[in-house]
Design an enzyme around this catalytic site. Structure first.
Site, PDB file in Angstrom:
ATOM      1  N   CYS A 191     -14.637  16.884 -16.435  1.00 53.95           N
ATOM      2  CA  CYS A 191     -15.509  16.419 -15.347  1.00 53.95           C
ATOM      3  C   CYS A 191     -16.489  17.516 -14.945  1.00 53.95           C
ATOM      4  O   CYS A 191     -17.666  17.243 -14.669  1.00 53.95           O
ATOM      5  CB  CYS A 191     -14.693  16.010 -14.119  1.00 53.95           C
ATOM      6  SG  CYS A 191     -13.562  14.644 -14.396  1.00 53.95           S
TER       7      CYS A 191
ATOM      8  N   CYS B  50     -10.415  18.426 -12.836  1.00 51.53           N
ATOM      9  CA  CYS B  50     -10.658  17.908 -14.191  1.00 51.53           C
ATOM     10  C   CYS B  50     -11.698  18.762 -14.924  1.00 51.53           C
ATOM     11  O   CYS B  50     -12.871  18.753 -14.555  1.00 51.53           O
ATOM     12  CB  CYS B  50     -11.118  16.453 -14.068  1.00 51.53           C
ATOM     13  SG  CYS B  50     -11.799  15.737 -15.570  1.00 51.53           S
TER      14      CYS B  50
END
Length: 102
Positions: free
Chosen positions: A34, A31
């Site tokens: 993230c 991600c």
């Protein structure tokens, strides 16, 4: 304080029984957002002794992710006295994450 890896095995001891509020970062290695938020969360944990920081890998901890209703990542959750008090979805700048602690 460095972030703690939270798993279903240590969740009760590290989060529910914590004497401090716990900022949980639900993330995954694939991600991009993230990866942007992770250093911010780590920095907040190092700068603030009044909280603990935990990281939950959603790929490895599906049960915890489901328990918190995580549908998108990154998701940042503040748990105080065993209860979710604030939650934010998506990459957030440092001041916004710090505001969650107020």
């Amino acid at each position: 304080m460095a972030a703690i890896e939270i798993t279903k095995e240590n969740y009760e001891a590290e989060v529910l029984q914590s004497d401090k509020p716990v900022l949980l970062d639900f993330w995954a290695s694939w991600c991009g957002p993230c990866q942007m938020v992770s250093p911010v969360i780590e920095q907040i944990g190092e700068e603030n002794d009044s909280i603990r920081v935990g990281k939950v890998n959603v790929d490895e901890e599906g049960e915890l992710s489901q328990a918190f209703g995580v549908m998108s990542i990154p998701t940042i959750v503040l748990v105080k006295d065993g209860k979710v008090v604030k939650q934010a979805v998506g990459a957030r700048p440092k001041p916004e994450v710090e505001a969650m602690l107020q």
